[in-house]
Design an enzyme around this catalytic site. Structure first.
Site, PDB file in Angstrom:
ATOM      1  N   PRO A  91       0.818  -1.225   0.000  1.00 23.06           N
ATOM      2  CA  PRO A  91       0.000   0.000   0.000  1.00 23.06           C
ATOM      3  C   PRO A  91       0.847   1.269   0.000  1.00 23.06           C
ATOM      4  O   PRO A  91       1.811   1.391   0.750  1.00 23.06           O
ATOM      5  CB  PRO A  91      -0.815  -0.133   1.291  1.00 23.06           C
ATOM      6  CG  PRO A  91      -0.972  -1.610   1.452  1.00 23.06           C
ATOM      7  CD  PRO A  91       0.345  -2.194   0.995  1.00 23.06           C
ATOM      8  N   CYS A  92       0.434   2.200  -0.847  1.00 22.28           N
ATOM      9  CA  CYS A  92       1.289   3.361  -1.117  1.00 22.28           C
ATOM     10  C   CYS A  92       0.655   4.686  -0.723  1.00 22.28           C
ATOM     11  O   CYS A  92       1.167   5.738  -1.076  1.00 22.28           O
ATOM     12  CB  CYS A  92       1.641   3.409  -2.606  1.00 22.28           C
ATOM     13  SG  CYS A  92       0.195   3.519  -3.685  1.00 22.28           S
TER      14      CYS A  92
END
Length: 421
Positions: A85-86
């Site tokens: 997840p960014c």
């Protein structure tokens, strides 16, 4: 030299709807996904996991918070992959708001590290993807978070290579910049080849990523020392501020990172937005209502105006440049964002003029094609959710080419390495 790889057992984390898996399997039947995990903590709906199961089966797929999965329940594997997840690094947020590793999503990096650390038989390869801003995070110590990740992987016996790749620079249909990270265990053939090579040659012509995506250097190679003490890195890395020391191309060997700025080198076929469009039969709901056209034009247009903060009453000058409207059909598309779906006017949604001369949004199938997924891969979800899933996905063709290059470089005979061992 070790024998050529006949199969690679893969664990896919943060699997989404299976972009990594599609790319790996398109590259070679050598890649076998033996376990996967997808869990979305912010919603009761687990539609991405449901789609993953619908396409690849329920066997060995986990829909549990990865932080609650004991490492012992994850099978031994040769390759660990994931687009972790960014949100804490995303360009959709201003840099000074990027929480980095201390953010709620950012801490999921430590689940990757935990699995590697606790596995007695550590994976030979780690293959990760994230937004390109990762190598500059956080704002006050640019590059610190990336340095911590590199140092963590190195402490477990890996050589780490990275490259920022814009998919459109290599003929793919979407302008999507992402950093791709490859880590090689010290006992792999690739690691031996790296030790026997000149760092700049590996990064520009001989290396795994360079063979898949050719580049040319535009700045000289430089060295960056990275401490193995994570507490020291956290407190002191780039504490004086300024730009990140990491360029878009680099490799870490031990405590030394070798990095240089490169530009793409490609003269093959370019896939344009027009190439992926449906040929007729587009439902009416995707066309712009005439009464909304002025709103679309305003949102897409250049602005210089006074605005008032509703909470504080503060008045400020606001300015932004104009966007191409409608989107150019003779070029790769802009980056798909998670808010691409729905009929409400938006500055960032794609709008095209089709063969009928009418303006419309892109359909879910067209969004899937921009990421090189099969048509209707996400058909179980609503149109808005399908767009969201593609905004969170990756261009599978990039994974495919890197995966094919890993096999080529790992399995290739190298007399220099044989003589050095």
């Amino acid at each position: 030299m070790k024998d050529s790889l006949s199969h690679i057992k893969v664990v896919e984390l943060f699997a989404g709807v299976g972009g990594f898996r599609i790319g790996l399997q398109n590259a070679s039947e050598t890649y076998k996904v033996v376990w996967s995990n997808q869990f979305e903590p912010s919603t009761k709906s687990q539609i991405a996991s449901e789609i993953y199961e619908a396409r690849f089966g329920k066997e060995n797929h986990s829909n549990v918070d990865i932080g609650k999965v004991p490492t012992s329940e994850i099978p031994n594997h040769d390759m660990l992959v994931g687009g972790f997840p960014c949100q804490d690094y995303s360009v959709a947020r201003t840099l000074n708001q990027a929480a980095g590793l201390v953010g709620k999503k950012g801490v999921l990096w430590w689940e990757i590290e935990r699995i590697i650390r606790e596995k007695h038989n550590k994976p030979k390869f780690v293959f990760l993807e994230n937004v390109d801003r990762l190598i500059k995070s956080p704002a006050k110590q640019r590059g610190r978070d990336f340095a911590i990740m590199l140092s963590s992987l190195a402490s477990h016996g890996y050589i780490i290579e990275w490259r920022v790749i814009n998919a459109a620079d290599y003929g793919f249909p979407q302008r999507r910049r992402r950093v791709f990270i490859l880590a090689y265990k010290e006992n792999t053939n690739i690691a031996n080849k790296i030790h026997a090579s000149v760092q700049s040659d590996w990064l520009v012509k001989d290396g795994t990523i360079a063979k898949a995506f050719p580049v040319m250097p535009i700045k000289p190679l430089r060295e960056v020392y990275i401490s193995s003490n994570l507490e020291e890195l956290t407190e002191s890395f780039n504490i004086i501020g300024g730009d990140s020391p990491f360029e878009n191309t680099g490799i870490l060997i031990g405590n030394k990172a070798y990095t240089l700025k490169t530009s793409s080198r490609y003269n093959g076929r370019i896939t344009t937005l027009s190439d992926i469009l449906l040929d007729g039969n587009v439902p009416e709901k995707y066309y712009i209502n005439e009464q909304d056209l002025h709103i679309w034009k305003y949102l897409k247009g250049a602005k210089k105006e006074k605005r008032i903060n509703k909470a504080s009453g503060f008045e400020y000058n606001y300015a932004e440049g104009g966007m191409v409207f409608p989107d150019a059909l003779d070029k790769p598309s802009r980056t798909i964002i998670t808010g691409e779906g729905g009929s409400a006017p938006s500055r960032f949604k794609h709008i095209i003029e089709d063969k009928t001369g009418r303006l419309r949004r892109l359909t879910p199938i067209e969004l899937e094609r921009l990421n090189m997924f099969p048509d209707n891969h996400t058909a179980e979800a609503s149109d808005v959710r399908r767009a969201f899933l593609m905004g969170n996905a990756l261009v599978t063709g990039v994974i495919e080419k890197i995966a094919a290059s890993i096999l080529e470089v790992e399995n290739a005979k190298d007399r220099m390495v044989e003589n050095a061992i």
